[in-house]
Design a protein around this motif. Structure first.
Motif, short mmCIF file in Angstrom:
data_model
loop_
_atom_site.label_atom_id
_atom_site.label_comp_id
_atom_site.label_asym_id
_atom_site.label_seq_id
_atom_site.Cartn_x
_atom_site.Cartn_y
_atom_site.Cartn_z
N LYS A 13 0.82 -1.21 0.00
CA LYS A 13 0.00 0.00 0.00
C LYS A 13 0.85 1.26 0.00
CE LYS A 13 -2.47 -0.65 3.61
NZ LYS A 13 -3.42 -0.71 4.71
N ASP A 14 2.04 1.19 0.63
CA ASP A 14 2.91 2.36 0.75
C ASP A 14 4.36 1.94 0.62
OD1 ASP A 14 4.01 4.88 1.26
OD2 ASP A 14 3.74 4.71 3.43
N PRO A 15 4.79 1.60 -0.61
CA PRO A 15 6.18 1.18 -0.79
C PRO A 15 7.12 2.38 -0.57
CG PRO A 15 5.05 1.28 -2.91
CD PRO A 15 4.04 1.60 -1.85
N SER A 16 7.74 2.38 0.58
CA SER A 16 8.63 3.48 0.94
C SER A 16 9.80 2.93 1.73
CB SER A 16 7.88 4.52 1.77
OG SER A 16 7.43 3.95 2.98
N GLU A 17 10.83 3.71 1.83
CA GLU A 17 12.03 3.28 2.56
C GLU A 17 11.69 2.93 4.01
OE1 GLU A 17 16.57 4.79 3.38
OE2 GLU A 17 15.39 5.73 1.79
N LYS A 18 10.80 3.71 4.64
CA LYS A 18 10.47 3.46 6.05
C LYS A 18 9.70 2.15 6.24
CE LYS A 18 6.23 6.26 6.21
NZ LYS A 18 5.23 5.25 6.26
N LYS A 63 19.76 -1.98 -4.56
CA LYS A 63 19.95 -2.61 -5.87
C LYS A 63 18.85 -2.25 -6.87
CE LYS A 63 20.92 -6.97 -8.13
NZ LYS A 63 21.29 -8.36 -7.97
N PHE A 64 17.59 -2.25 -6.39
CA PHE A 64 16.46 -2.11 -7.32
C PHE A 64 15.68 -0.80 -7.16
CE2 PHE A 64 16.76 -6.75 -6.36
CZ PHE A 64 17.19 -7.17 -7.62
N GLY A 65 15.88 -0.10 -6.05
CA GLY A 65 15.08 1.10 -5.78
C GLY A 65 13.75 0.73 -5.14
N ILE A 66 12.93 1.72 -4.89
CA ILE A 66 11.62 1.52 -4.27
C ILE A 66 10.67 0.91 -5.30
CG2 ILE A 66 9.59 2.71 -3.31
CD1 ILE A 66 11.81 2.84 -1.36
N MET A 67 9.93 -0.07 -4.85
CA MET A 67 8.90 -0.68 -5.70
C MET A 67 7.87 0.38 -6.09
SD MET A 67 6.45 -3.92 -4.73
CE MET A 67 4.94 -3.18 -4.14
N PRO A 68 7.46 0.43 -7.34
CA PRO A 68 6.41 1.39 -7.70
C PRO A 68 5.09 1.03 -7.02
CG PRO A 68 6.97 -0.01 -9.58
CD PRO A 68 7.90 -0.37 -8.47
N TYR A 69 4.29 2.04 -6.77
CA TYR A 69 2.97 1.80 -6.19
C TYR A 69 2.15 0.96 -7.17
CZ TYR A 69 -1.83 2.48 -4.77
OH TYR A 69 -3.14 2.25 -4.41
N THR A 70 1.45 -0.02 -6.65
CA THR A 70 0.58 -0.87 -7.47
C THR A 70 -0.84 -0.78 -6.91
OG1 THR A 70 1.21 -2.75 -6.11
CG2 THR A 70 2.38 -2.48 -8.18
N PRO A 71 -1.81 -0.42 -7.71
CA PRO A 71 -3.17 -0.21 -7.22
C PRO A 71 -3.98 -1.51 -7.07
CG PRO A 71 -3.08 0.31 -9.53
CD PRO A 71 -1.68 -0.05 -9.12
#
Length: 130
Positions: free
Chosen positions: A60-65, A75-83
């Protein structure tokens, strides 16, 4: 496998394996395989409810925290938000907790190199793939 479990597995494959596919070569991964996600979110003391809640929170909230995978973030960065529907996320997270999931052929060796013998985070026999 029951029809319900088959349907949830198909949901996992359609919604998650686009990026987290266990059949993708290690050098072609665009996100960690789902087994890596399971290993990082499931510890010996993690209840099913907590696991599901933590996965839902991440999706719901892909963020570093909210991440438990700093190496994957680097390696991959933050996952994009998926609805995705919350009900679908809950079903998928429950399925991941309750079942053995596929892992890439290269994963066991990679995980041992990255985490050594401390990689015992599956708890309660939740991953017989090792």
């Amino acid at each position: 496998m029951s029809k319900i479990l088959q349907n949830v597995k198909i949901l996992l494959e359609k919604q998650c394996y686009t990026c987290h596919n266990p059949e993708t070569a290690q050098n072609e991964m665009i996100a960690p395989p789902m087994i890596a996600v399971k290993k990082h979110y499931l510890k010996a003391t993690t209840s099913r409810d907590q696991f599901v809640k933590d996965i839902m929170s991440w999706v719901k909230d892909p963020s570093e925290k909210n991440s438990r995978m700093p190496g994957a973030l680097r390696k991959f960065g933050i996952m994009p938000y998926t609805p995705y529907k919350l009900e679908d996320i809950e079903l998928i997270a429950s399925y991941i907790f309750d079942n053995d999931i596929e892992q890439p052929e290269w994963f066991k060796e990679h995980y041992q190199q990255e985490h050594g013998k401390k990689g015992q985070g599956m708890g309660r026999g939740k991953n017989k793939n090792e």
